[in-house]
Design a protein around this motif. Structure first.
Motif: not given
Length: 273
Positions: A63, A66-67, A70, A220-222, A225, A228, A243
């Motif tokens: 994404r 995103m991580l 995040a 997002p925050t961790v 995620t 996902n 993740n």
């Protein structure tokens, strides 16, 4: 005989700790090393084919990276929230301990209420919307600080009770005002409990799932995620556990390096004198 019993109790405690903590972490690590088809079996076994690097690359790039965003959001949230918690709760704990008044019982009741009464999501959202802070990072920081203050105030107040009042008197004689007395004399003496509060609250805020889900939609925050790679119909277990492994490393490193300070801060206010 008593010594033997203590040794047996210690061994049992170590075994239980290994089962409760090491085994789940090992399962996460092993699953993160497997390809998707093998990981879907959810077996506690050594991977037949190692795919950890491929899983890592896919998780980080998912994404549009995103991580990474995040991690940036969670880092800002954690640093700012914990900094405000330490400063405000130390000042409140100092005033409650050093300046007793008729309002202290009421304030103590409110502090304890923050630990006992569960947060009300809908009224909190209504308040944030009125302040125009709903759905952004400053609003979530305010929520994290408000929810964490009670624990921090109790920690600081217990430790401050062990600091001799003669230091206050000496600083006052030297001409120190209230703010100078607190920040130049008292605050440096709170090092052990400050480290404890920083580590404990940093792990709590960094790992928080509920508050970002409710009060920071769209950002997002961790912990968020994890969505996902998990859905109603299918879950990519290899990516999900990769993740989880990535977002577990920062809190784990903090606990490893600051475990002695955490224990010292937790027990510093237990015995007075």
């Amino acid at each position: 005989m008593i010594a033997v019993r203590r040794n047996i109790t210690g061994i049992i405690a170590i075994v239980v700790a290994l089962i409760v903590f090491i085994v789940p972490f090992s399962f996460i690590l092993l699953t993160a090393m497997k390809p998707q088809q093998e990981a879907s079996l959810l077996q506690f076994s050594w991977p037949e084919q190692f795919a950890f690097f491929e899983n890592l690359v896919e998780v980080v790039s998912a994404r549009d990276f995103m991580l990474i965003w995040a991690f940036i959001n969670s880092t800002i949230l954690t640093v700012v929230s914990v900094t405000l918690m330490v400063i405000f709760s130390a000042m409140v704990g100092w005033v409650l301990q050093r300046r007793p008044s008729r309002l202290n019982p009421l304030i103590n009741f409110l502090v304890l209420s923050g630990l006992i009464i569960p947060p009300a999501v809908v009224p909190t959202i209504w308040v944030l919307q009125g302040l125009e802070l709903f759905g952004n990072l400053p609003g979530l920081i305010l929520i994290e600080v408000a929810f964490g203050l009670s624990f921090c105030v109790l920690m600081f107040r217990a430790f401050i009770s062990t600091i001799p009042r003669e230091l206050d008197e000496a600083a006052t004689i030297d001409g120190a005002g209230p703010l100078r007395l607190f920040f130049t004399v008292a605050f440096p003496l709170l090092k052990s409990v400050i480290v404890t509060v920083i580590v404990v609250q940093s792990v709590f805020v960094f790992n928080d799932f509920q508050n970002p889900l409710y009060f920071l939609p769209g950002e997002p925050t961790v912990q968020l995620t994890l969505y996902n790679f998990s859905s109603q119909f299918s879950t990519q277990w290899n990516l999900l556990f990769t993740n989880i492994l990535l977002i577990t490393i920062p809190p784990l490193v903090m606990y490893i390096f600051f475990q002695k300070q955490i224990v010292a801060g937790m027990t510093s206010g237990a015995v007075k004198g």
